[in-house]
Design a protein around this motif. Structure first.
Motif, PDB file in Angstrom:
ATOM      1  N   ALA A 153       4.829  13.574  -8.494  1.00 11.52           N
ATOM      2  CA  ALA A 153       5.043  12.823  -7.252  1.00 11.52           C
ATOM      3  C   ALA A 153       3.710  12.390  -6.657  1.00 11.52           C
ATOM      4  N   PHE A 154       2.714  13.277  -6.713  1.00  9.18           N
ATOM      5  CA  PHE A 154       1.378  12.935  -6.199  1.00  9.18           C
ATOM      6  C   PHE A 154       0.811  11.728  -6.929  1.00  9.18           C
ATOM      7  N   LYS A 155       0.971  11.695  -8.245  1.00  4.71           N
ATOM      8  CA  LYS A 155       0.469  10.564  -9.022  1.00  4.71           C
ATOM      9  C   LYS A 155       1.130   9.267  -8.579  1.00  4.71           C
ATOM     10  N   ASN A 156       2.436   9.281  -8.388  1.00  3.80           N
ATOM     11  CA  ASN A 156       3.143   8.073  -7.944  1.00  3.80           C
ATOM     12  C   ASN A 156       2.663   7.613  -6.577  1.00  3.80           C
ATOM     13  N   VAL A 157       2.492   8.546  -5.665  1.00  4.63           N
ATOM     14  CA  VAL A 157       2.098   8.201  -4.304  1.00  4.63           C
ATOM     15  C   VAL A 157       0.633   7.759  -4.248  1.00  4.63           C
ATOM     16  N   SER A 158      -0.241   8.426  -4.989  1.00  2.00           N
ATOM     17  CA  SER A 158      -1.661   8.086  -4.938  1.00  2.00           C
ATOM     18  C   SER A 158      -1.935   6.696  -5.504  1.00  2.00           C
ATOM     19  N   ASP A 159      -1.059   6.203  -6.360  1.00  2.00           N
ATOM     20  CA  ASP A 159      -1.218   4.843  -6.876  1.00  2.00           C
ATOM     21  C   ASP A 159      -1.193   3.809  -5.742  1.00  2.00           C
ATOM     22  N   VAL A 160      -0.441   4.101  -4.685  1.00  2.00           N
ATOM     23  CA  VAL A 160      -0.373   3.187  -3.538  1.00  2.00           C
ATOM     24  C   VAL A 160      -1.726   3.105  -2.847  1.00  2.00           C
ATOM     25  N   PHE A 161      -2.403   4.247  -2.684  1.00  2.00           N
ATOM     26  CA  PHE A 161      -3.728   4.243  -2.071  1.00  2.00           C
ATOM     27  C   PHE A 161      -4.704   3.430  -2.915  1.00  2.00           C
ATOM     28  N   THR A 162      -4.595   3.564  -4.218  1.00  6.86           N
ATOM     29  CA  THR A 162      -5.466   2.803  -5.104  1.00  6.86           C
ATOM     30  C   THR A 162      -5.255   1.308  -4.915  1.00  6.86           C
ATOM     31  N   GLU A 163      -3.996   0.877  -4.842  1.00  5.86           N
ATOM     32  CA  GLU A 163      -3.693  -0.541  -4.657  1.00  5.86           C
ATOM     33  C   GLU A 163      -4.190  -1.066  -3.321  1.00  5.86           C
ATOM     34  N   LEU A 164      -4.227  -0.186  -2.315  1.00 11.88           N
ATOM     35  CA  LEU A 164      -4.677  -0.590  -0.984  1.00 11.88           C
ATOM     36  C   LEU A 164      -6.170  -0.338  -0.773  1.00 11.88           C
ATOM     37  N   SER A 165      -6.874   0.122  -1.807  1.00  9.58           N
ATOM     38  CA  SER A 165      -8.321   0.396  -1.749  1.00  9.58           C
ATOM     39  C   SER A 165      -8.667   1.428  -0.681  1.00  9.58           C
ATOM     40  N   ILE A 166      -7.867   2.494  -0.624  1.00  9.22           N
ATOM     41  CA  ILE A 166      -8.118   3.606   0.290  1.00  9.22           C
ATOM     42  C   ILE A 166      -8.427   4.844  -0.532  1.00  9.22           C
TER      43      ILE A 166
ATOM     44  N   ASP B 111      -4.330  -6.130   3.466  1.00 13.61           N
ATOM     45  CA  ASP B 111      -3.957  -7.381   2.822  1.00 13.61           C
ATOM     46  C   ASP B 111      -2.442  -7.535   2.894  1.00 13.61           C
ATOM     47  N   GLU B 112      -1.994  -8.471   3.695  1.00 11.39           N
ATOM     48  CA  GLU B 112      -0.566  -8.628   3.947  1.00 11.39           C
ATOM     49  C   GLU B 112       0.220  -8.898   2.664  1.00 11.39           C
ATOM     50  N   GLN B 113      -0.307  -9.763   1.817  1.00 10.08           N
ATOM     51  CA  GLN B 113       0.395 -10.094   0.581  1.00 10.08           C
ATOM     52  C   GLN B 113       0.422  -8.904  -0.380  1.00 10.08           C
ATOM     53  N   LYS B 114      -0.646  -8.131  -0.403  1.00 10.32           N
ATOM     54  CA  LYS B 114      -0.673  -6.933  -1.237  1.00 10.32           C
ATOM     55  C   LYS B 114       0.386  -5.932  -0.778  1.00 10.32           C
ATOM     56  N   VAL B 115       0.485  -5.751   0.533  1.00  6.26           N
ATOM     57  CA  VAL B 115       1.477  -4.832   1.079  1.00  6.26           C
ATOM     58  C   VAL B 115       2.891  -5.289   0.722  1.00  6.26           C
ATOM     59  N   LEU B 116       3.144  -6.586   0.843  1.00  5.17           N
ATOM     60  CA  LEU B 116       4.467  -7.115   0.504  1.00  5.17           C
ATOM     61  C   LEU B 116       4.784  -6.914  -0.971  1.00  5.17           C
ATOM     62  N   SER B 117       3.777  -7.078  -1.834  1.00  2.00           N
ATOM     63  CA  SER B 117       4.014  -6.919  -3.268  1.00  2.00           C
ATOM     64  C   SER B 117       4.338  -5.475  -3.631  1.00  2.00           C
ATOM     65  N   ILE B 118       3.868  -4.519  -2.816  1.00  2.00           N
ATOM     66  CA  ILE B 118       4.139  -3.107  -3.071  1.00  2.00           C
ATOM     67  C   ILE B 118       5.522  -2.714  -2.577  1.00  2.00           C
ATOM     68  N   PHE B 119       5.875  -3.146  -1.357  1.00  4.96           N
ATOM     69  CA  PHE B 119       7.092  -2.652  -0.721  1.00  4.96           C
ATOM     70  C   PHE B 119       8.256  -3.648  -0.722  1.00  4.96           C
ATOM     71  N   TYR B 120       7.980  -4.913  -0.946  1.00  5.21           N
ATOM     72  CA  TYR B 120       9.065  -5.908  -0.908  1.00  5.21           C
ATOM     73  C   TYR B 120       8.982  -6.864  -2.105  1.00  5.21           C
ATOM     74  N   LYS B 121       8.621  -6.327  -3.252  1.00  9.60           N
ATOM     75  CA  LYS B 121       8.506  -7.165  -4.440  1.00  9.60           C
ATOM     76  C   LYS B 121       9.853  -7.806  -4.781  1.00  9.60           C
TER      77      LYS B 121
END
Length: 417
Positions: free
Chosen positions: A190-203, A102-112
């Protein structure tokens, strides 16, 4: 890493392929460590997907799979392997395709709150974003992000490999970076912070990621030693002009704790079953199949580098087998094929994983069947003999060690190749 696409060249030497034959009786002298967990025996299935009937359910078969096997089949083929199996009740064959992010989801994570510049590649439809500090590339099943912060710590790390990369001859991260934690955050935080990204991307990912603490003192040592190694190599080759090994890199003269970061290597899962990280090629068609890989670098400033490749999304269930072949049967098949080949190589199975392997089923290179398989990691030793110049002198014998994979379809018992 190189993404294996429809028109991409295959990396030479990525694996060794064997063909499988029918299974033979199990060796009663094999040493097998059984797991401590016990379960009730399930009723025998009435329908199977293969010729060898296993009188237990998939859940029972996997629970009763030994955690380690030490077995000598012959002088040239042996097993000294840990066996990794998930705790699941079924192992469906899945229709899957490369994930569309999801392009908009990715932008909201990395370019909010930011407005990076967007572009579209005419070659492969890769969507790119970039600003003064970072870039991001997205395609089906593929996702890469990098900040300038990572560029300055790339030189002392990019020649090292993860434990999961069995084909590389480079040093492992674990050989160099041995620190357990960094000052700005623990590994678990650090794992918790990083794993949140997978959750947001449904991976979905496994919890036991490879994690390495990249500390400033070791980075300094590794950078200095790498520069020296590469200069010494150029001198040994007799080059008249010595090239700076750091050409093309952004480097720092002195690293500080502000540069510390963690590197994570994740394994994807589908329906609680791991997806292989290994890529391979179909011999009959030269079609390349990607394993699922994910690497993230995380510093006190957040994610500074991310690389996903071969990320699949389930589309449906192709088949629900009632039973599977056992790990012992898969090893027997590998032995029989090796025994039929005239070779002086000594083969050792060093690990076995029950996991999903992508298998093509149509002409669409983005679609696969994720098929339950026994993935056998091989170490093979071959001897090379060189003649001495004098007849009186004995011959020199040198051995070399290589690695390979065999994927055995756990439903049919056939090799995936």
């Amino acid at each position: 890493m190189i993404r294996l696409k429809k028109n991409a060249p295959f990396l030479a030497g990525i694996m060794i392929i064997f063909s499988m034959t029918a299974c033979a009786p199990e060796d009663p002298n094999a040493v097998m460590d059984k797991p401590t967990q016990e379960t009730e025996q399930a009723a025998a299935p009435t329908d199977t997907e293969h010729d060898t009937v296993d009188h237990s359910s998939i859940e029972v078969l996997l629970l009763e799979t030994p955690s380690h096997i030490n077995k000598v089949f012959s002088e040239d083929f042996s097993v000294e392997a840990d066996i990794h199996v998930p705790k699941v009740k079924k192992a469906d064959i899945l229709f899957a395709k490369y994930m569309t992010f999801d392009e908009q989801k990715v932008l909201s994570i990395f370019y909010k709150g930011k407005t990076p510049q967007r572009s579209l590649s005419s070659n492969d439809d890769t969507i790119s974003y970039n600003d003064d500090n970072s870039y991001l590339n997205i395609n089906d099943g593929f996702f890469a992000y990098c900040k300038q912060d990572y560029d300055y710590v790339k030189f002392p790390t990019d020649s090292l490999t993860s434990a999961s990369d069995i084909f590389s001859t480079n040093k492992r991260f674990s050989d160099v970076y041995k620190q357990e934690k960094l000052g700005f955050m623990t590994k678990s935080e650090a794992f918790k912070n990083v794993s949140d990204v997978f959750t947001e991307l449904s991976i979905d990912i496994m919890e036991d990621a490879e994690i390495y603490a990249i500390d400033s003192d070791t980075m300094q040592t590794e950078q200095d030693e790498r520069i020296k190694r590469e200069i010494d190599l150029q001198k040994k080759m007799g080059l008249s002009t010595i090239q700076n090994p750091t050409d093309g890199y952004k480097t720092k003269d002195v690293f500080t704790q502000e540069d510390d970061f963690y590197i994570f290597f994740f394994k994807m899962i589908q329906n609680e079953i791991p997806v292989t990280q290994k890529s391979y090629i179909i011999q009959a068609s030269d079609r390349a199949l990607n394993g699922s890989t994910a690497r993230i670098a995380f510093s006190r400033n957040g994610i500074i580098q991310l690389y996903f490749d071969g990320i699949y999304q389930q589309q449906g269930v192709a088949k629900s087998p009632n039973t599977l072949i056992s790990v012992e049967e898969a090893l027997q098949k590998a032995f029989e094929q090796n025994n039929a080949i005239i070779s002086t190589d000594k083969v050792t199975v060093t690990a076995v994983d029950f996991e999903y392997v992508p298998v093509p089923y149509n002409s669409d290179y983005d679609e696969v069947k994720l098929t339950p398989a026994w993935s056998l990691t091989l170490e093979y030793e071959s001897e090379k003999t060189s003649d001495k110049s004098s007849k009186a002198e004995k011959q020199d014998s040198q051995s070399s060690v290589g690695h390979g994979m065999i994927f055995i379809n756990a439903v049919t018992g056939e090799e995936i190749q």
